[in-house]
Design a protein around this motif. Structure first.
Motif, PDB file in Angstrom:
ATOM      1  N   SER A  78       0.891  -1.092  -0.283  1.00 51.19           N
ATOM      2  CA  SER A  78       0.212   0.085   0.030  1.00 51.19           C
ATOM      3  C   SER A  78       0.697   0.967   0.088  1.00 51.19           C
ATOM      4  N   LYS A 121     -11.880  -2.042  -1.794  1.00 46.84           N
ATOM      5  CA  LYS A 121     -11.076  -1.207  -1.420  1.00 46.84           C
ATOM      6  C   LYS A 121     -10.108  -1.039  -0.019  1.00 46.84           C
ATOM      7  N   ASP A 122     -10.590  -1.824   0.850  1.00 52.06           N
ATOM      8  CA  ASP A 122     -10.448  -1.559   2.570  1.00 52.06           C
ATOM      9  C   ASP A 122      -9.594  -3.092   2.493  1.00 52.06           C
ATOM     10  N   ASP A 123      -9.637  -4.126   1.635  1.00 52.66           N
ATOM     11  CA  ASP A 123      -9.269  -5.448   1.722  1.00 52.66           C
ATOM     12  C   ASP A 123      -7.581  -5.665   1.850  1.00 52.66           C
ATOM     13  N   GLU A 124      -7.501  -6.235   1.723  1.00 53.69           N
ATOM     14  CA  GLU A 124      -5.684  -6.672   2.473  1.00 53.69           C
ATOM     15  C   GLU A 124      -5.027  -8.603   2.409  1.00 53.69           C
ATOM     16  N   ARG A 183     -10.794  -7.854   4.916  1.00 53.77           N
ATOM     17  CA  ARG A 183     -10.664  -6.392   5.497  1.00 53.77           C
ATOM     18  C   ARG A 183      -9.783  -7.172   6.562  1.00 53.77           C
TER      19      ARG A 183
END
Length: 84
Positions: free
Chosen positions: A28, A50-53, A74
């Motif tokens: 990120s 969008k907020d997942d990794e 998330r």
């Protein structure tokens, strides 16, 4: 590659033929780690939301890595923080 507390893996790409030939990991913060020799068909994995990794990777091995899969979610970091 060691990630900072506010950094996550957000993309895995590379090239594969009969085996996974190369892998590129992107964070990120725009940092990346490359391994292998780029040869074969390109692949690209990234989260749908969008907020997942990246939470873990899996794959298969038949003498060498034959497949790779990325598993995204998330991550709630507040649940792991502890006060002393």
């Amino acid at each position: 590659m060691e990630l900072s507390d506010d950094e996550a893996i957000i993309q895995i790409s590379g090239k594969a033929s009969h085996y996974v030939q190369s892998v590129v990991i992107v964070t990120s913060k725009g940092r990346h780690l490359e391994a292998g020799q780029p040869s074969g068909t390109s692949f690209n994995m990234y989260p749908s939301h969008k907020d997942d990794e990246l939470v873990f990777i899996s794959g298969t091995n038949h003498g060498a890595m034959t497949s790779i899969a990325a598993h995204w979610s998330r991550v709630d970091t507040s649940a792991t923080d502890t006060e002393h």
